[in-house]
Scaffold this motif. Structure first.
Motif, PDB file in Angstrom:
ATOM      1  N   SER A 178       7.347  -3.796  -5.763  1.00 45.30           N
ATOM      2  CA  SER A 178       6.915  -5.190  -5.847  1.00 45.30           C
ATOM      3  C   SER A 178       7.538  -5.869  -7.065  1.00 45.30           C
ATOM      4  CB  SER A 178       5.390  -5.274  -5.956  1.00 45.30           C
ATOM      5  OG  SER A 178       4.797  -4.684  -4.833  1.00 45.30           O
TER       6      SER A 178
ATOM      7  N   ASP B 176       6.378  -8.044   1.281  1.00 42.62           N
ATOM      8  CA  ASP B 176       5.891  -6.880   0.554  1.00 42.62           C
ATOM      9  C   ASP B 176       4.839  -6.178   1.403  1.00 42.62           C
ATOM     10  OD1 ASP B 176       5.315  -5.019  -1.314  1.00 42.62           O
ATOM     11  OD2 ASP B 176       4.874  -6.433  -2.937  1.00 42.62           O
ATOM     12  N   GLU B 177       5.208  -5.024   1.911  1.00 48.44           N
ATOM     13  CA  GLU B 177       4.256  -4.210   2.679  1.00 48.44           C
ATOM     14  C   GLU B 177       3.687  -4.952   3.877  1.00 48.44           C
ATOM     15  OE1 GLU B 177       3.722  -1.147   1.648  1.00 48.44           O
ATOM     16  OE2 GLU B 177       3.847  -1.069  -0.543  1.00 48.44           O
TER      17      GLU B 177
HETATM   18 MG    MG Z   1       3.732  -3.073  -4.321  1.00 50.76          MG
END
Ligand code: MG
Ligand code: ADP
Length: 839
Positions: free
Chosen positions: A607, A679-680
């Motif tokens: 991240s 992100d994810e």
């Molecule tokens: Mg992360």
């Protein structure tokens, strides 16, 4: 039986009727009084004593009051809590009134129009919205005079603008749907004020604006007039803007990147704004925030800022002087608006003159650098010499905040005033002489002349000397140990002096108002110089921060496609953790690569790496330098993010719904010149469900959008897409595993991660050993089951990579031998590079 209402109460009720949604502060003598509900509520909020009128009647009227000199403090408190306050003043001289003194509301203060409490350098924007096929939005900061308007296609764009302006109150120009009403008032916690019409005099009719834009701005102006009831000459010319002219980021993106407010408490600390702010003036601080909210798109505009930043870095000594001069410049925009508002006090004028007199210094410093790129700014530095001269001639250097008690106007500014002052001075010496004479004549050695408000001038005689009091004295007052006497001569002097004093104060007040009026003609020039100073301040701030952080000037290409960042850092994380601790990373995306798929354990730095990139882009496009050794970037038109599991403040949707709508927003709006950060993605639903969606989204972005995309994922299965999609590359965050312990290097390397180390993270978090061992067993089992999803057939091939060959054994031996605990971060990195070389 209806209660008999006194004329005073009737007046109150008549006024209150027009301001049902505001606390009405009603001037009575030395107090502002609140009645009924207002009194009950205000007593609680402001901790006032609640009393009542007509205590003995059947219907006592609740009442609470605040002293008139402290009113501002109470208004500020109420307004800061989101309430409106209407102030009713006496509008005729009580001495001349027949019957009840006339009162009327002289100002309504609302959260969006508060200007007096504004000692901070923050803007306070009042926003107006309107709708007819499209949305139109206008905003104004009454404390600086800034006034803008734009059109927006969607309600979510509208919300984005309102949120990024940090508005607290909006003027609503159309009938809101219930859902909109709820969203604005409840979820965004805005005070909604209606202004459906405006009177013809206030019609704004600029040809470059649409009908709806003219209308929304007119309504905003009408609302401001309606509440402020005073001169608004400082309101600047209405300016049109388009969100498309700037790097587009929606509210979720700005807030998840923590550009101007941090996630934890909504404050500035730890944000990009915080990092970049080495400004010295309030105007500069405000402008910096608006620059960060609206990064540029045009290469020439960006490079102009960067070029000046470079000049300021190169001229170190001049910059130090510049900073000193900037420190002497007060908030010119606020001073200008206080003057036009009729709220300026003498000290404000001194500050204004002082600030303007720093402008030539700033100009000299810029000229001394002899750089053509500075000439446009230098030309805009107008110190308004006429205004400095006026203030220096008129306002006394020791003037204070009060405007009614004299001491404001300089000697030799006005002949009549000088005469009164002479009379006062003469009177003082006459009194001294009279005192000396009477002392000798009466033979009373302790005789003296004193003054107080009640008795005026008097001879002070002690008890023991009363026998010697001369005949022409008459008694004024008797005290415990002394008596006060007057005389004909003393009262004559007194009369002259009091008259002179009263007249001179009144004259000073008038002269002061005259100066204030004369100043108004210079307001737009003051505002213009304020803007130039603000820009200079922002650019010196860029230079100061760049020098301190070792940043470089990025190379930007319009319509470019290539990203080449060497040893880049996340500016804010680096500043917080210290430059030694932060592990720099390269970001490489060639012409044809649109997607970088990032794998790696939890907590390894995925991240951070992605945010690092987004922040670098934003810094570059506001004209700042960036934390890297090399930075070649395209100019992006928009940044879209889907970061972390943020609960959506705006619509209360479920996390997964938010996730999908943010993904949708990106997919619907991104172009090949946009930056997307996922992100994810897919975490909020069942594994296969999520993975399937994640893969479909990756494919869609790759085939249809071609935006530069960083995609961090815990679905390792997706790494096989590299073979299928030509514009996708895998990277991972490197880790070292030794004797069951894992070290995260925070270093991005080519290729996919081998596993996710979830159990290791759990171990670091301190979960019980027994539990961890059990998880290991389960993992082993799972890993030996075939995966049921067809599209992931690559998985097995990948596993085969882990069969040992010679190199692998050597690497494993090296890893076993290494004492990771004793390594510094740099040694660990070198170690890792060695291993890579082996491979
Ligand atoms: Mg992360
Ligand atoms: P992930 O997204 O992989 O779970 P994060 O990016 O949230 O990991 O990073 C986790 C922590 O690791 C951060 O809070 C930070 O303290 C540290 N970290 C991340 N990247 C770096 C880096 N490049 N240098 C030093 N520390 C880092």
């Amino acid at each position: 039986m209806p209660e008999k209402i006194s004329p005073g109460m009737q007046q109150y009720l008549d006024i209150k009727k027009d301001y049902p949604d505001a606390f009405l502060l009603f001037r009575m003598g030395d107090f502002y009084e609140l009645f009924y509900e207002d009194a009950v509520n205000a007593a609680q909020i402001l901790e006032l004593t609640l009393t009542s009128r007509n205590k003995n009647s059947e219907h006592p009227v609740p009442m609470a009051g605040v002293p008139h000199h402290a009113i501002q403090e109470y208004i500020d408190q109420l307004v800061n809590l989101g309430y409106k306050v209407a102030v009713a003043d006496q509008i005729e001289d009580p001495k001349k009134a027949v019957g009840i003194v006339k009162r009327a509301v002289t100002q309504v203060i609302t959260p969006g129009t508060a200007v007096d409490s504004s000692n901070s350098s923050e803007n306070n924007f009042l926003v107006a919205i309107d709708f007819e096929h499209l949305y139109a939005l206008s905003y104004m900061d009454l404390s600086t005079g800034e006034f803008k308007v734009t059109s927006l296609t969607t309600f979510s764009d509208l919300i984005g603008e309102i949120a990024s302006l940090k508005a607290r109150e909006i003027v609503v120009g159309y009938e809101l749907a219930e859902k909109e009403q709820n969203l604005l008032s409840k979820q965004l916690n805005l005070l909604l004020s209606e202004q459906l019409d405006f009177d013809g005099n206030l019609r704004i009719d600029l040809s470059e604006l649409t009908e709806l834009e003219n209308q929304v701005a007119s309504k905003l102006l009408a609302y401001v007039k309606r509440t402020q009831m005073r001169d608004l000459s400082h309101v600047q010319e209405l300016e049109h803007y388009e969100i498309k002219d700037f790097l587009q980021m929606d509210f979720a993106t700005k807030s998840s990147l923590e550009l101007t407010t941090n996630k934890r408490e909504g404050k500035k600390h730890g944000t990009l704004y915080w990092l970049l702010d080495a400004t010295k003036t309030a105007m500069g601080t405000r402008m910096l925030r608006s620059w960060i909210e609206r990064p540029l798109l045009k290469a020439n505009e960006i490079s102009k800022r960067a070029e000046i930043t470079q000049v300021f870095i190169d001229n170190f000594f001049e910059r130090a002087d510049l900073i000193e001069s900037l420190k002497g410049v007060y908030d010119l925009e606020r001073l200008a608006s206080r003057i036009s508002f009729g709220k300026a006090v003498p000290v404000d004028f001194l500050q204004l003159a002082h600030s303007l007199s720093n402008v030539p210094l700033i100009k000299n410093i810029l000229e001394s650098m002899q750089e053509p790129v500075l000439s446009e700014l230098t030309e805009r530095l107008d110190e308004v010499p006429e205004l400095i001269a006026l203030i220096e001639k008129a306002i006394d250097d020791t003037a204070s905040r009060t405007i009614t008690e004299g001491g404001i106007i300089k000697k030799a500014y006005n002949e009549q005033l000088d005469k009164y002052r002479e009379a006062l001075e003469n009177g003082t010496s006459w009194i001294a002489k009279l005192e000396a004479d009477e002392k000798i004549k009466s033979g009373i050695p302790t005789l003296r002349i004193d003054y107080n408000r009640k008795d005026g001038y008097y001879f002070h005689i002690t008890q023991s000397q009363l026998n010697s009091v001369p005949e022409h004295f008459y008694r004024k007052a008797t005290l415990k140990n002394s008596e006060r006497f007057g005389s004909k001569e003393l009262s004559e002097i007194e009369e002259i002096m009091l008259e002179a004093k009263e007249k001179s104060s009144a004259l000073e007040y008038d002269l002061f108002l005259e100066v204030r009026n004369q100043t108004e003609q210079y307001i737009s020039r003051v505002q213009a110089v304020a803007k130039a100073v603000a820009e200079i301040d922002c650019l010196q701030s860029f230079a100061t921060v760049a020098e301190k952080g070792g940043y470089i000037r990025p190379v930007l290409t319009e319509n470019g496609k290539q990203v080449n960042i060497k040893n880049g850092r996340h500016a804010v994380v680096e500043a917080v953790m210290g430059a030694q601790e932060y592990v720099p990373n390269d970001i490489d995306l060639d012409q044809d690569t649109s997607i970088q798929l990032i794998t790696g354990p939890n907590m390894s730095g995925k991240s951070t790496y992605m945010r690092q990139f987004a922040l670098t882009v934003i810094m570059a496009q506001i004209g700042s330098f960036v934390p890297a050794e090399v930075a070649e970037l395209p100019i992006f038109d928009a940044i879209f993010t889907r970061i972390g599991a943020s609960d959506n403040l705006i619509s209360g949707e479920s996390t997964f719904m938010v996730e999908m709508s943010e993904a949708n927003h990106a997919i619907q709006n991104a172009t090949s010149h946009s930056l997307i950060i996922f992100d994810e993605l897919g975490r909020g639903t069942a594994t296969y469900d999520g993975m399937a969606l994640a893969q479909a989204i990756v494919e869609f972005v790759h085939d249809k959008i071609k935006a530069k995309t960083l995609f961090a994922t815990h679905y390792h299965e997706l790494t096989t897409l590299e073979d299928k999609l030509s514009g996708l590359t895998n990277v991972h965050v490197a880790t070292i595993e030794q004797a069951g312990d894992v070290t995260f290097l925070h270093k991005i390397a080519k290729g996919a991660a081998d596993k996710s180390y979830g159990i290791h993270v759990a171990k670091i978090a301190g979960l019980p050993q027994e539990l961890l061992e059990r998880a290991d067993v389960i993992l082993q089992k799972l890993e030996h089951q075939p995966l049921p999803v067809k599209s992931l057939e690559k998985h097995e091939e990948q596993l085969s990579l882990f069969e040992f060959d010679e190199t692998s054994s050597e690497i494993i031996d090296k890893l076993k031998a290494a004492n990771v605990d004793s390594m510094t971060a740099r040694e660990a990195m070198n170690f890792l590079w060695d291993l890579k070389d082996l491979l």
